[in-house]
Design a protein around this motif. Sequence first.
Motif, PDB file in Angstrom:
ATOM      1  N   LYS A  25     -53.616  40.123  30.537  1.00 21.52           N
ATOM      2  CA  LYS A  25     -53.862  41.426  31.160  1.00 21.52           C
ATOM      3  C   LYS A  25     -55.130  41.360  32.006  1.00 21.52           C
ATOM      4  CE  LYS A  25     -54.863  46.253  30.007  1.00 21.52           C
ATOM      5  NZ  LYS A  25     -55.133  47.213  28.898  1.00 21.52           N
ATOM      6  N   HIS A  26     -56.189  40.781  31.443  1.00 23.76           N
ATOM      7  CA  HIS A  26     -57.450  40.650  32.171  1.00 23.76           C
ATOM      8  C   HIS A  26     -57.341  39.626  33.298  1.00 23.76           C
ATOM      9  CE1 HIS A  26     -59.813  42.214  28.425  1.00 23.76           C
ATOM     10  NE2 HIS A  26     -59.198  43.179  29.083  1.00 23.76           N
ATOM     11  N   LEU A  27     -56.606  38.540  33.051  1.00 25.06           N
ATOM     12  CA  LEU A  27     -56.432  37.513  34.077  1.00 25.06           C
ATOM     13  C   LEU A  27     -55.762  38.097  35.317  1.00 25.06           C
ATOM     14  CD1 LEU A  27     -56.484  34.496  34.968  1.00 25.06           C
ATOM     15  CD2 LEU A  27     -54.213  34.290  33.928  1.00 25.06           C
ATOM     16  N   PHE A  28     -54.688  38.834  35.127  1.00 24.99           N
ATOM     17  CA  PHE A  28     -53.956  39.395  36.263  1.00 24.99           C
ATOM     18  C   PHE A  28     -54.797  40.435  36.998  1.00 24.99           C
ATOM     19  CE2 PHE A  28     -49.782  38.549  33.758  1.00 24.99           C
ATOM     20  CZ  PHE A  28     -49.889  37.198  34.061  1.00 24.99           C
ATOM     21  N   GLU A  29     -55.568  41.199  36.242  1.00 25.35           N
ATOM     22  CA  GLU A  29     -56.438  42.196  36.864  1.00 25.35           C
ATOM     23  C   GLU A  29     -57.496  41.497  37.719  1.00 25.35           C
ATOM     24  OE1 GLU A  29     -58.832  46.268  35.541  1.00 25.35           O
ATOM     25  OE2 GLU A  29     -57.996  44.950  33.997  1.00 25.35           O
ATOM     26  N   ALA A  30     -58.019  40.379  37.205  1.00 25.76           N
ATOM     27  CA  ALA A  30     -59.030  39.622  37.950  1.00 25.76           C
ATOM     28  C   ALA A  30     -58.434  39.005  39.212  1.00 25.76           C
ATOM     29  CB  ALA A  30     -59.621  38.528  37.058  1.00 25.76           C
ATOM     30  N   VAL A  31     -57.205  38.498  39.126  1.00 28.41           N
ATOM     31  CA  VAL A  31     -56.531  37.919  40.299  1.00 28.41           C
ATOM     32  C   VAL A  31     -56.459  38.946  41.424  1.00 28.41           C
ATOM     33  CG1 VAL A  31     -54.285  37.164  41.184  1.00 28.41           C
ATOM     34  CG2 VAL A  31     -55.174  36.182  39.065  1.00 28.41           C
ATOM     35  N   LEU A  32     -56.119  40.177  41.066  1.00 26.48           N
ATOM     36  CA  LEU A  32     -55.963  41.221  42.079  1.00 26.48           C
ATOM     37  C   LEU A  32     -57.302  41.719  42.604  1.00 26.48           C
ATOM     38  CD1 LEU A  32     -53.023  43.242  40.456  1.00 26.48           C
ATOM     39  CD2 LEU A  32     -52.904  41.555  42.295  1.00 26.48           C
ATOM     40  N   VAL A  33     -58.279  41.904  41.706  1.00 27.55           N
ATOM     41  CA  VAL A  33     -59.567  42.434  42.148  1.00 27.55           C
ATOM     42  C   VAL A  33     -60.308  41.421  43.024  1.00 27.55           C
ATOM     43  CG1 VAL A  33     -61.081  41.689  40.241  1.00 27.55           C
ATOM     44  CG2 VAL A  33     -61.499  43.870  41.372  1.00 27.55           C
ATOM     45  N   LEU A  34     -60.060  40.123  42.796  1.00 25.14           N
ATOM     46  CA  LEU A  34     -60.671  39.079  43.626  1.00 25.14           C
ATOM     47  C   LEU A  34     -59.803  38.731  44.836  1.00 25.14           C
ATOM     48  CD1 LEU A  34     -61.969  36.637  40.848  1.00 25.14           C
ATOM     49  CD2 LEU A  34     -63.283  38.349  42.116  1.00 25.14           C
ATOM     50  N   ASN A  35     -58.644  39.394  44.940  1.00 23.78           N
ATOM     51  CA  ASN A  35     -57.708  39.183  46.054  1.00 23.78           C
ATOM     52  C   ASN A  35     -57.284  37.717  46.180  1.00 23.78           C
ATOM     53  OD1 ASN A  35     -56.098  40.045  48.222  1.00 23.78           O
ATOM     54  ND2 ASN A  35     -57.691  39.544  49.720  1.00 23.78           N
ATOM     55  N   LEU A  36     -57.047  37.080  45.046  1.00 23.71           N
ATOM     56  CA  LEU A  36     -56.604  35.685  45.074  1.00 23.71           C
ATOM     57  C   LEU A  36     -55.190  35.562  45.629  1.00 23.71           C
ATOM     58  CD1 LEU A  36     -57.981  34.310  41.675  1.00 23.71           C
ATOM     59  CD2 LEU A  36     -59.095  34.436  43.908  1.00 23.71           C
ATOM     60  N   ASN A  37     -54.468  36.678  45.635  1.00 25.58           N
ATOM     61  CA  ASN A  37     -53.115  36.693  46.204  1.00 25.58           C
ATOM     62  C   ASN A  37     -53.129  36.932  47.708  1.00 25.58           C
ATOM     63  OD1 ASN A  37     -54.142  39.268  45.488  1.00 25.58           O
ATOM     64  ND2 ASN A  37     -52.135  40.189  45.773  1.00 25.58           N
ATOM     65  N   LYS A  38     -54.331  37.040  48.296  1.00 24.32           N
ATOM     66  CA  LYS A  38     -54.513  37.227  49.750  1.00 24.32           C
ATOM     67  C   LYS A  38     -53.717  38.418  50.283  1.00 24.32           C
ATOM     68  CE  LYS A  38     -56.927  33.369  49.976  1.00 24.32           C
ATOM     69  NZ  LYS A  38     -56.397  32.134  50.534  1.00 24.32           N
ATOM     70  N   GLY A  39     -53.612  39.456  49.481  1.00 22.52           N
ATOM     71  CA  GLY A  39     -52.916  40.664  49.912  1.00 22.52           C
ATOM     72  C   GLY A  39     -51.415  40.609  49.772  1.00 22.52           C
ATOM     73  N   ALA A  40     -50.879  39.450  49.407  1.00 27.47           N
ATOM     74  CA  ALA A  40     -49.424  39.311  49.262  1.00 27.47           C
ATOM     75  C   ALA A  40     -48.952  40.011  47.991  1.00 27.47           C
ATOM     76  CB  ALA A  40     -49.039  37.835  49.215  1.00 27.47           C
ATOM     77  N   THR A  41     -47.718  40.485  48.037  1.00 26.69           N
ATOM     78  CA  THR A  41     -47.135  41.109  46.851  1.00 26.69           C
ATOM     79  C   THR A  41     -46.616  40.010  45.931  1.00 26.69           C
ATOM     80  OG1 THR A  41     -46.478  43.063  48.106  1.00 26.69           O
ATOM     81  CG2 THR A  41     -45.369  42.686  45.999  1.00 26.69           C
ATOM     82  N   VAL A  42     -47.247  39.877  44.787  1.00 30.36           N
ATOM     83  CA  VAL A  42     -46.855  38.854  43.812  1.00 30.36           C
ATOM     84  C   VAL A  42     -46.684  39.523  42.456  1.00 30.36           C
ATOM     85  CG1 VAL A  42     -47.451  36.666  42.709  1.00 30.36           C
ATOM     86  CG2 VAL A  42     -48.197  37.109  45.053  1.00 30.36           C
ATOM     87  N   ASP A  43     -45.561  39.256  41.828  1.00 34.22           N
ATOM     88  CA  ASP A  43     -45.316  39.791  40.491  1.00 34.22           C
ATOM     89  C   ASP A  43     -45.948  38.846  39.481  1.00 34.22           C
ATOM     90  OD1 ASP A  43     -44.339  41.134  38.278  1.00 34.22           O
ATOM     91  OD2 ASP A  43     -42.366  40.179  38.371  1.00 34.22           O
ATOM     92  N   LEU A  44     -47.031  39.291  38.844  1.00 34.11           N
ATOM     93  CA  LEU A  44     -47.719  38.497  37.829  1.00 34.11           C
ATOM     94  C   LEU A  44     -47.193  38.930  36.470  1.00 34.11           C
ATOM     95  CD1 LEU A  44     -51.301  38.983  39.320  1.00 34.11           C
ATOM     96  CD2 LEU A  44     -49.840  36.977  39.613  1.00 34.11           C
ATOM     97  N   LYS A  45     -46.602  38.011  35.729  1.00 36.72           N
ATOM     98  CA  LYS A  45     -45.917  38.422  34.501  1.00 36.72           C
ATOM     99  C   LYS A  45     -46.230  37.491  33.329  1.00 36.72           C
ATOM    100  CE  LYS A  45     -43.251  41.324  34.436  1.00 36.72           C
ATOM    101  NZ  LYS A  45     -41.815  41.510  34.384  1.00 36.72           N
ATOM    102  N   HIS A  46     -46.638  38.103  32.219  1.00 37.87           N
ATOM    103  CA  HIS A  46     -46.770  37.367  30.958  1.00 37.87           C
ATOM    104  C   HIS A  46     -45.566  37.720  30.101  1.00 37.87           C
ATOM    105  CE1 HIS A  46     -48.612  37.289  26.673  1.00 37.87           C
ATOM    106  NE2 HIS A  46     -48.030  36.135  26.940  1.00 37.87           N
ATOM    107  N   LEU A  47     -44.719  36.737  29.836  1.00 40.25           N
ATOM    108  CA  LEU A  47     -43.558  36.932  28.978  1.00 40.25           C
ATOM    109  C   LEU A  47     -43.893  36.350  27.611  1.00 40.25           C
ATOM    110  CD1 LEU A  47     -40.761  35.822  31.467  1.00 40.25           C
ATOM    111  CD2 LEU A  47     -41.596  38.136  31.026  1.00 40.25           C
ATOM    112  N   SER A  48     -44.026  37.215  26.636  1.00 38.76           N
ATOM    113  CA  SER A  48     -44.438  36.747  25.314  1.00 38.76           C
ATOM    114  C   SER A  48     -43.236  36.516  24.415  1.00 38.76           C
ATOM    115  CB  SER A  48     -45.375  37.769  24.664  1.00 38.76           C
ATOM    116  OG  SER A  48     -44.703  39.008  24.488  1.00 38.76           O
ATOM    117  N   HIS A  49     -43.452  35.783  23.348  1.00 36.59           N
ATOM    118  CA  HIS A  49     -42.394  35.544  22.370  1.00 36.59           C
ATOM    119  C   HIS A  49     -42.963  35.651  20.965  1.00 36.59           C
ATOM    120  CE1 HIS A  49     -44.150  31.478  23.213  1.00 36.59           C
ATOM    121  NE2 HIS A  49     -44.227  31.478  21.896  1.00 36.59           N
TER     122      HIS A  49
END
Length: 690
Positions: free
Chosen positions: A449-473
Motif C-alpha cells: 500500500k505504501h509502495l504504490f502510494e510512493a510510486v505515484l507521489v514520486l511520479n515514477l510512472n511518468k504520468g502514465a496510467t498503470v494499475d499497481l496491484k498486490h494480489l495476496s494469498h
Amino acid sequence: MKNLLEEFNEGIEAEVQTKKTVVDNTRESSGYVPLFEYAFEKLKAGIILANKDIEAIEGAEIEFIDKERYHSDIALKIPRLMKEYGIPKYTQEIIPQIVKNIEASPLFEKEIEKVEVAGIYINLLLSSSYFSEFIKDVISLGDKFGLSDTHKGESIVIDYSSPNMAKHLHAGHVRSTLIGEVLSKIYEANGYTVHRLNYLNDWGGMGAIMEAHVRLSANGALPKVADENDLLYQIYLLTRKAEKVASTHTAEKIFEESKTELVALVGDFSDFKEYKNKYAEFVEAGKARFRSLESGNKDEFELWQKMRGWSLSEFNKFYEILNIKHDYLLGESFYAKKGADFVNDKLKTGEVVKFTQELADIEVKKVQLAFEANTIKKTVLEKLLEEIQADIGAYVIMLPSGARMVIMRADGATIYATRDLVSAKHRLETFLPSRLVYEVGQEQAEHFKHLFEAVLVLNLNKGATVDLKHLSHGFYVDAETGQKLSSREGAQNVISLIEESVKYFRNKYEERSVGERAQTFTEEEKEKNAKLLAIGSIAFNDIKQDKRFPIPFHKELDKNIRSFEESGGAYIMYAIARARSILKKSDRKVEDIDIATIDFSSLELIEINLIKKVADLPKIIVKSGETDNPAILAEYLLHLANEYSSYYENFDVLHAGSLIYPHRLLISSAVATAMANGLKLCHAEPPERI
C-alpha cells in the motif's frame, strides 16, 4: 573503473534487455484471436447495432441463460438505464423499443427465433442452426479457442515466487508460484505481453551470514548437512539465535545450551556480559564485510556469488519439478547501488526528507489527537508512538495518506523498501507496463500500500496510467490445528507430496495394465502421465479456491493426495480422456464432417447447454483475468466436466465404432477442446489418454 558487483549487474541488465526482446517477439509471433470474431460476440455486436438508437446500449449485459428454466438462450438488460430512468419507465418504454428493433433487424429468424420480455429482462431464443456457429469456432481455432485480443498491445509485469537466499522455500512461496504462473497464462490468453519475474531476496542480512560462514569454516564448525543451501539456512538460524541471546536476558537457557556453537561464531567468552560484547563485535564485522561486498571486493563478491548459486540450485529443482519458467531473475543485489543513488537524488529534490525530532513531534501530536478523538485505540497509539521514535534520524517519504515510508536508515544503509521502490521504477521504465502485479503473501499488504502510494507521489510512472496491484494469498495450514505451516515443513511437504502423487498415479496405471479390461501403456507414457496428473491435481486444488483463504494440509501425505485428486483437476482430465476416446474410436473424424449438412434442430437440452457453455469460455477467461481470479475458470471447468460426464453416460455417439450421431461427435470434440484449453491455463495439462 567498475567493480565486480557493478559488472555483474551490467551483465544482468543486458540479459534483461535480450530476454525482453525474446518475450515481445514470442508474443507477436504466437498471434492473437480477435474477440469480436467469436460467434457469440458477433451476435452481441448485431444486437447492439440493431439498437444503436438506444442510449447506453453498449453497456448492455448480454449473457447465456439456462434454457430449461427460462425457455430461452440469452438474456439482455441495460443496468445504467434501469438506474437512470427507474424500473417502470425502463420496462414500459425502453424494453418495447429494444424488442421492436431486434424483430426488425436481420438477426431475427436467422440467428434469433423468438423474443420475449421477462420483467427487466429481454430473453432471446436462438435459432437451432446458429448453434453450429459456436461449434465452428472451436473447430477452426483448435488449441487457440478461448484466447482473445482483449489486451493486445499491452504488457504486464508479474512478480511471483520471490524466494529468500540462505533460506528454504516455504509454503507461501509454493502458493505464490502456482497462483502467479496460472495468472500469467490467463493474462497471456487475454492478449497481454506477460513478463514473468522472480525477485530474489539475495542482499539484506548477507553480511552476517558471510561473516558467520568464514568464522565457522575457520573453526571447523560448519554444520553437517545434506546440501549447501541447507548449510546456509543452518548458518542463518545460528545468527538469529545469537541475536536473540544477545538481545534478552530471558534467553539464558538457550545461552547455556548453545555455548559451544556460539563460541565458534563469536569467539571465547566467560559470561553473558562478555558474550554481548563479542556478539557486538561480530555484528560490526558482518557490516564491514557487507560494505566490502558493496564496494565489489573480489573475495567477498566471489563468496556471495557462490552462496547465491547454492540457493538457486535448490530453488531451481523446485521450479523444474513444477515446470515453472520465469523470464527474469532479478535480485535485491541488482538494485543495491541504484537504491542509494535514488535516495540521494530525491534528497536533493526534497521528495525524501530526514525524519527529524521536529517532524516526529508533529506526528506525535497527530496520533495523540486521533486517540483523543477515539479514532484509534490505546494499543494502536502506543505502537505508532514507538514507530515514530524508532524512525527518528531515518530518511522517509511523507505520503499523502499521512503515512511515511522509511527508505534509508539513519546510518545511511538502504533497506528492503528502498530496493522495492527502485525495482518498481526499473520495471516501469524497462517494460512500460499497463499493469504491475505482485503475487505476494497477505502479510505484506501494508508494505505494498505504501509502495504504490510512493510510486505515484514520486511520479515514477511518468504520468502514465498503470494499475499497481498486490494480489495476496492465504497460507498452507495444518489441517488439524489450523496453524500456519513452518517454512521448512511447508516446502518439504509439498515436494514430497508431488513425488508421492506421481507414485500414486503411476500405480493406478500399473493397475490398469492387468485384468480383463487391461490397457497398454509404455513405461514412458506411464511416467509422463502420472506426473501430469500429480502436478495438475495439486495446481488445480490450489487455484480453484479463493486465493485469499488458507489451504489445509494433512501430515499424512496420502490424505493430501486423495483430497487433491478429488478436488477436480484429475476429474476434468478424466472427462477429457472420455471425450477423446470417442473421437479416437470413431470411424469418421471431425475434420471429415461437413458441419453445414448437420441438422441441429433436434438438439437435446443437455446438448444445447453444453454448446453454450463451451461458447462461454472466451468470456470466462476474460473475466478471470480482469478480476485476477483463476477460481472463476476452475469453477467453469468443473461444471463443464460434470455436465459432459452425464452426457457421456446417457447419450450414444457410436455403435461398434461406427458414427451414428455426427452432431454428438462434434459436441464431444468441442467440449474436449474447451476443457483441455482451459485446464492448460490452470497449469494442469491433460494426458492424451488415461
